[in-house]
Write a protein that holds these residues in place. Structure first.
Motif, PDB file in Angstrom:
ATOM      1  N   ALA A   1       0.699  -1.263   0.070  1.00 49.03           N
ATOM      2  CA  ALA A   1       0.084  -0.091  -0.028  1.00 49.03           C
ATOM      3  C   ALA A   1       1.004   1.361  -0.038  1.00 49.03           C
ATOM      4  O   ALA A   1       0.393   2.053  -0.770  1.00 49.03           O
ATOM      5  CB  ALA A   1      -0.941   0.040   1.388  1.00 49.03           C
ATOM      6  N   ASP A   2       2.010   1.160   0.850  1.00 50.27           N
ATOM      7  CA  ASP A   2       2.719   2.604   1.036  1.00 50.27           C
ATOM      8  C   ASP A   2       3.332   2.875  -0.427  1.00 50.27           C
ATOM      9  O   ASP A   2       3.328   4.259  -0.723  1.00 50.27           O
ATOM     10  CB  ASP A   2       3.580   2.369   2.073  1.00 50.27           C
ATOM     11  N   PRO A   3       3.971   2.128  -1.152  1.00 50.99           N
ATOM     12  CA  PRO A   3       4.599   2.696  -2.385  1.00 50.99           C
ATOM     13  C   PRO A   3       3.444   3.044  -3.209  1.00 50.99           C
ATOM     14  O   PRO A   3       3.646   4.165  -4.185  1.00 50.99           O
ATOM     15  CB  PRO A   3       5.382   1.307  -2.989  1.00 50.99           C
ATOM     16  N   ARG A   4       2.428   2.386  -3.433  1.00 55.04           N
ATOM     17  CA  ARG A   4       1.257   2.747  -4.048  1.00 55.04           C
ATOM     18  C   ARG A   4       0.825   4.369  -3.792  1.00 55.04           C
ATOM     19  O   ARG A   4       0.507   4.949  -4.660  1.00 55.04           O
ATOM     20  CB  ARG A   4       0.204   1.880  -4.165  1.00 55.04           C
ATOM     21  N   ILE A   5       0.769   4.441  -2.408  1.00 59.19           N
ATOM     22  CA  ILE A   5       0.106   5.640  -1.983  1.00 59.19           C
ATOM     23  C   ILE A   5       1.262   6.798  -2.342  1.00 59.19           C
ATOM     24  O   ILE A   5       0.593   7.950  -2.931  1.00 59.19           O
ATOM     25  CB  ILE A   5       0.254   5.488  -0.461  1.00 59.19           C
ATOM     26  N   ILE A   6       2.510   6.494  -2.079  1.00 57.76           N
ATOM     27  CA  ILE A   6       3.314   7.677  -2.513  1.00 57.76           C
ATOM     28  C   ILE A   6       3.549   8.137  -4.101  1.00 57.76           C
ATOM     29  O   ILE A   6       3.700   9.226  -4.373  1.00 57.76           O
ATOM     30  CB  ILE A   6       4.724   7.414  -2.036  1.00 57.76           C
ATOM     31  N   PHE A   7       3.419   7.030  -4.839  1.00 56.85           N
ATOM     32  CA  PHE A   7       3.453   7.391  -6.342  1.00 56.85           C
ATOM     33  C   PHE A   7       2.549   7.668  -6.762  1.00 56.85           C
ATOM     34  O   PHE A   7       2.559   8.850  -7.868  1.00 56.85           O
ATOM     35  CB  PHE A   7       3.931   5.913  -6.960  1.00 56.85           C
ATOM     36  N   THR A   8       1.329   7.462  -6.404  1.00 54.43           N
ATOM     37  CA  THR A   8      -0.020   7.886  -6.991  1.00 54.43           C
ATOM     38  C   THR A   8      -0.183   9.273  -6.235  1.00 54.43           C
ATOM     39  O   THR A   8      -0.844  10.072  -6.816  1.00 54.43           O
ATOM     40  CB  THR A   8      -1.138   7.121  -6.684  1.00 54.43           C
ATOM     41  N   GLY A   9       0.385   9.497  -4.941  1.00 52.26           N
ATOM     42  CA  GLY A   9       0.274  10.623  -4.416  1.00 52.26           C
ATOM     43  C   GLY A   9       1.126  12.015  -5.063  1.00 52.26           C
ATOM     44  O   GLY A   9       0.576  12.866  -5.374  1.00 52.26           O
TER      45      GLY A   9
END
Length: 323
Positions: free
Chosen positions: A18-26
């Motif tokens: 979840a965290d890498p998805r959150i930061i790259f989409t963020g």
């Protein structure tokens, strides 16, 4: 636009997906708000359409299967859980795909003990790697061709990245954001997600428990003697004589068994004892220093900072339980 493939591996730690998805989409959202095009296409890639994690408590739906992804720019290997050797066997089908993509130019980043899967590809042989300090001994035993730098938060060599343990992988994610989207976006992400952007070492978090998972009994006895006599000044010559082993042979056997020289081991045992006293007692730094067998303030400070990344005063201020 960079194609980011986050692997949904069996026994993955959900947060590290979840965290890498959150930061790259963020970052894409930050760019969109500034009227700029997105920097990343983020996909969850797996061996199956649905992957059950944490004993079936969570189900992750993948965007694509590995055989559907012909080219990607960045592969994220999440942290793993469970028995490491079993987990590597479950995820063996990812290995040839990772190798093939790296040959095509893809970069690969492992988060926390996802480093075990990256190392299993052989791509790290002869290179440095970070991982969680807690599994350092097992990593070194399984992958002797890889140089584990268990105090470092981020390593980068030839398009291969790895991070330190647990949430320190956020620093690697920030590093990748800066590389692909620029310093401004990395600073923005650090502020939005409340991250320390320049943290480089996990040394302050390492708890030294001694490395006794070996069969060399005289060396194990020497380790136990060191740990039982932290206030004494112990020399390598004394230890070798005590266990009737020649000094050079003793040093060689000790290094092989523990991955530390005898002197390094003595220092780490003393500093670990000092850390615990600084955390939980009212003793000042000098009292702690004398209690673990140091008489030279400069020498104590130098060794303490080398091992923990902090001075004794900084460590006490950060971790003391007593006001």
């Amino acid at each position: 636009m960079k194609h980011v493939s986050i692997l949904i591996i069996n026994e993955a730690v959900l947060a590290s997906i979840a965290d890498p998805r959150i930061i790259f989409t963020g970052v894409n959202d930050f760019l969109q708000a500034a009227g700029k095009p997105p920097a990343f296409k983020v996909q969850l890639i797996g061996l199956e359409r649905e992957v059950h994690l944490h004993g079936g408590l969570f189900t992750v739906h993948t965007d694509a299967l590995i055989n559907e992804v012909k080219y990607t720019d960045l592969i994220i290997i999440p942290a793993i859980s469970g028995d490491i050797e079993t987990t590597l066997q479950l995820n063996a089908p990812f290995v040839p795909w990772i190798i093939e993509q790296h040959k095509k130019g893809a970069e690969v980043a492992s988060l926390c003990i996802g480093a075990f899967l990256l190392a299993a590809t052989g791509l790290l042989d002869g290179k440095e790697c970070s991982s969680h300090w807690l599994t350092a001994s097992q990593f070194r035993a399984m992958f002797p061709k890889v140089t584990l730098v268990d105090d470092r938060i981020v390593t980068e060599q030839n398009g291969l990245y790895s991070s330190g343990g647990a949430t320190s992988y956020w620093n690697l994610l920030l590093y990748l954001v800066e590389k692909y989207a620029g310093r401004d976006m990395a600073i923005m992400a650090a502020k939005v997600y409340a991250l320390e952007i320049e943290r480089k070492s996990q040394s302050p978090f390492i708890m030294f428990n001694g490395q006794k998972a070996h069969e060399d009994e005289p060396i194990k006895k020497a380790q136990e003697f060191i740990e039982a006599n932290i206030a004494d000044r112990i020399s390598v010559e004394d230890l070798a004589m005590r266990y009737a082993i020649g000094k050079r042979q003793f040093e060689r056997r000790f290094k092989k068994a523990t991955n530390n020289s005898p002197l390094e081991y003595i220092q780490r045992v003393k500093i670990e004892a000092a850390k615990k006293q600084l955390e939980s007692s009212r003793k000042n730094v000098n009292e702690v220093m004398y209690g673990v067998g140091y008489a030279d303030t400069k020498a104590f400070r130098t060794v303490f900072k080398k091992i923990t990344g902090l001075s004794p005063i900084e460590y006490k201020s950060k971790y003391s339980q007593i006001n």
